[in-house]
Design a protein around this motif. Structure first.
Motif, PDB file in Angstrom:
ATOM      1  N   PHE A  20      -8.037 -93.511  69.182  1.00  0.00           N
ATOM      2  CA  PHE A  20      -9.151 -93.941  70.016  1.00  0.00           C
ATOM      3  C   PHE A  20      -9.426 -95.427  69.824  1.00  0.00           C
ATOM      4  CE2 PHE A  20     -13.723 -94.617  70.668  1.00  0.00           C
ATOM      5  CZ  PHE A  20     -13.862 -94.140  71.959  1.00  0.00           C
ATOM      6  N   ASN A  21      -9.436 -95.856  68.578  1.00  0.00           N
ATOM      7  CA  ASN A  21      -9.670 -97.276  68.298  1.00  0.00           C
ATOM      8  C   ASN A  21      -8.541 -98.140  68.871  1.00  0.00           C
ATOM      9  OD1 ASN A  21     -12.055 -96.703  67.000  1.00  0.00           O
ATOM     10  ND2 ASN A  21     -11.140 -96.687  64.961  1.00  0.00           N
ATOM     11  N   ARG A  22      -7.318 -97.642  68.800  1.00  0.00           N
ATOM     12  CA  ARG A  22      -6.174 -98.381  69.339  1.00  0.00           C
ATOM     13  C   ARG A  22      -6.274 -98.497  70.851  1.00  0.00           C
ATOM     14  NH1 ARG A  22      -0.959 -96.601  70.945  1.00  0.00           N
ATOM     15  NH2 ARG A  22       0.501 -98.335  70.905  1.00  0.00           N
ATOM     16  N   SER A  23      -6.765 -97.442  71.506  1.00  0.00           N
ATOM     17  CA  SER A  23      -6.867 -97.468  72.967  1.00  0.00           C
ATOM     18  C   SER A  23      -7.864 -98.509  73.446  1.00  0.00           C
ATOM     19  CB  SER A  23      -7.292 -96.092  73.499  1.00  0.00           C
ATOM     20  OG  SER A  23      -6.320 -95.141  73.191  1.00  0.00           O
ATOM     21  N   PHE A  24      -8.879 -98.774  72.690  1.00  0.00           N
ATOM     22  CA  PHE A  24      -9.908 -99.720  73.112  1.00  0.00           C
ATOM     23  C   PHE A  24      -9.754-101.087  72.461  1.00  0.00           C
ATOM     24  CE2 PHE A  24     -11.816 -95.727  74.329  1.00  0.00           C
ATOM     25  CZ  PHE A  24     -12.314 -96.029  75.585  1.00  0.00           C
ATOM     26  N   ASP A  25      -8.636-101.310  71.788  1.00  0.00           N
ATOM     27  CA  ASP A  25      -8.372-102.627  71.188  1.00  0.00           C
ATOM     28  C   ASP A  25      -7.802-103.536  72.269  1.00  0.00           C
ATOM     29  OD1 ASP A  25      -7.912-104.723  69.506  1.00  0.00           O
ATOM     30  OD2 ASP A  25      -6.246-103.784  68.418  1.00  0.00           O
ATOM     31  N   PRO A  26      -8.463-104.661  72.569  1.00  0.00           N
ATOM     32  CA  PRO A  26      -7.989-105.513  73.658  1.00  0.00           C
ATOM     33  C   PRO A  26      -6.604-106.118  73.402  1.00  0.00           C
ATOM     34  CG  PRO A  26     -10.130-106.264  72.853  1.00  0.00           C
ATOM     35  CD  PRO A  26      -9.702-105.135  72.020  1.00  0.00           C
ATOM     36  N   THR A  27      -6.245-106.326  72.161  1.00  0.00           N
ATOM     37  CA  THR A  27      -4.932-106.921  71.884  1.00  0.00           C
ATOM     38  C   THR A  27      -3.800-105.931  72.127  1.00  0.00           C
ATOM     39  OG1 THR A  27      -5.117-106.318  69.555  1.00  0.00           O
ATOM     40  CG2 THR A  27      -5.890-108.509  70.189  1.00  0.00           C
ATOM     41  N   GLN A  28      -4.083-104.645  72.077  1.00  0.00           N
ATOM     42  CA  GLN A  28      -3.044-103.629  72.270  1.00  0.00           C
ATOM     43  C   GLN A  28      -3.182-102.921  73.610  1.00  0.00           C
ATOM     44  OE1 GLN A  28      -2.982-100.957  68.994  1.00  0.00           O
ATOM     45  NE2 GLN A  28      -2.565-102.549  67.483  1.00  0.00           N
ATOM     46  N   ALA A  29      -4.045-103.386  74.460  1.00  0.00           N
ATOM     47  CA  ALA A  29      -4.285-102.712  75.734  1.00  0.00           C
ATOM     48  C   ALA A  29      -3.020-102.653  76.579  1.00  0.00           C
ATOM     49  CB  ALA A  29      -5.413-103.408  76.496  1.00  0.00           C
ATOM     50  N   GLY A  30      -2.252-103.724  76.598  1.00  0.00           N
ATOM     51  CA  GLY A  30      -1.024-103.746  77.404  1.00  0.00           C
ATOM     52  C   GLY A  30      -0.016-102.723  76.922  1.00  0.00           C
ATOM     53  N   SER A  31       0.207-102.651  75.623  1.00  0.00           N
ATOM     54  CA  SER A  31       1.191-101.691  75.111  1.00  0.00           C
ATOM     55  C   SER A  31       0.726-100.257  75.316  1.00  0.00           C
ATOM     56  CB  SER A  31       1.477-101.956  73.643  1.00  0.00           C
ATOM     57  OG  SER A  31       0.315-101.774  72.869  1.00  0.00           O
ATOM     58  N   VAL A  32      -0.579-100.023  75.247  1.00  0.00           N
ATOM     59  CA  VAL A  32      -1.100 -98.667  75.466  1.00  0.00           C
ATOM     60  C   VAL A  32      -0.915 -98.269  76.920  1.00  0.00           C
ATOM     61  CG1 VAL A  32      -3.200 -97.268  75.497  1.00  0.00           C
ATOM     62  CG2 VAL A  32      -2.736 -98.736  73.562  1.00  0.00           C
ATOM     63  N   MET A  33      -1.189 -99.191  77.852  1.00  0.00           N
ATOM     64  CA  MET A  33      -0.997 -98.878  79.276  1.00  0.00           C
ATOM     65  C   MET A  33       0.475 -98.625  79.570  1.00  0.00           C
ATOM     66  SD  MET A  33      -3.656-101.200  81.456  1.00  0.00           S
ATOM     67  CE  MET A  33      -3.125-102.771  80.823  1.00  0.00           C
ATOM     68  N   GLN A  34       1.352 -99.387  78.951  1.00  0.00           N
ATOM     69  CA  GLN A  34       2.780 -99.205  79.161  1.00  0.00           C
ATOM     70  C   GLN A  34       3.226 -97.843  78.643  1.00  0.00           C
ATOM     71  OE1 GLN A  34       5.039-102.358  77.486  1.00  0.00           O
ATOM     72  NE2 GLN A  34       7.011-101.500  78.065  1.00  0.00           N
ATOM     73  N   GLU A  35       2.718 -97.412  77.496  1.00  0.00           N
ATOM     74  CA  GLU A  35       3.080 -96.100  76.942  1.00  0.00           C
ATOM     75  C   GLU A  35       2.597 -94.976  77.839  1.00  0.00           C
ATOM     76  OE1 GLU A  35       1.424 -95.771  73.061  1.00  0.00           O
ATOM     77  OE2 GLU A  35       2.692 -97.337  72.208  1.00  0.00           O
ATOM     78  N   GLN A  36       1.390 -95.108  78.366  1.00  0.00           N
ATOM     79  CA  GLN A  36       0.803 -94.010  79.130  1.00  0.00           C
ATOM     80  C   GLN A  36       1.311 -93.949  80.563  1.00  0.00           C
ATOM     81  OE1 GLN A  36      -3.438 -94.380  78.711  1.00  0.00           O
ATOM     82  NE2 GLN A  36      -3.392 -93.676  76.580  1.00  0.00           N
ATOM     83  N   SER A  37       1.656 -95.087  81.156  1.00  0.00           N
ATOM     84  CA  SER A  37       2.067 -95.062  82.563  1.00  0.00           C
ATOM     85  C   SER A  37       3.577 -95.090  82.744  1.00  0.00           C
ATOM     86  CB  SER A  37       1.438 -96.246  83.312  1.00  0.00           C
ATOM     87  OG  SER A  37       1.980 -97.459  82.826  1.00  0.00           O
TER      88      SER A  37
END
Length: 132
Positions: free
Chosen positions: A98-115
């Motif tokens: 949850f904390n990783r999902s809302f971290d602005p520095t990792q937002a791009g990598s999280v979106m890439q993983e999910q989409s």
């Protein structure tokens, strides 16, 4: 001077107050002693011992019935503690995600993983086996 003094009272003379008389119990009116004067105390003590014995047996029987219940409760408590530990680990993982999902520095990598989409400056690499 000796004429002015009061004459001393005679110590052998009777005093003004009469002495109280002592009462004397008549000798002929004594009550006969019972055959066994401690019989009542012995019966009472015996009854107390019997009642306390019965209560002790009842308490021991109750404790004997409570021990299996106690042991089953202890085993259930152990199972619950194990489940709590595993749930705490799971919560810690979810919290970090949850904390990783809302971290602005990792937002791009999280979106890439999910989409599954890539950033415009990246290319998809696909490895293939050259030997058939």
């Amino acid at each position: 001077m000796s004429a002015l003094r009061k004459p001393l009272e005679n110590p052998t003379a009777p005093s003004e107050r009469p002495l109280p008389r002592r009462r004397v119990a008549p000798q002929g009116q004594r009550q006969p002693k019972p055959k066994n004067q401690y019989q009542g105390v012995a019966v009472e003590t015996g009854l107390k011992v019997i009642v306390n014995g019965v209560l002790s047996v009842a308490a021991i029987a109750t404790l004997a019935n409570l021990f299996p219940y106690y042991w089953s409760q202890q085993s259930k408590l152990q199972e619950l503690r194990t489940q709590v530990r595993s749930t705490e680990k799971e919560v810690a993982e979810l919290q970090s995600n949850f904390n990783r999902s809302f971290d602005p520095t990792q937002a791009g990598s999280v979106m890439q993983e999910q989409s599954g989409r890539l950033a415009p400056n990246q290319r998809r690499v696909v490895l293939t086996n050259q030997n058939p």
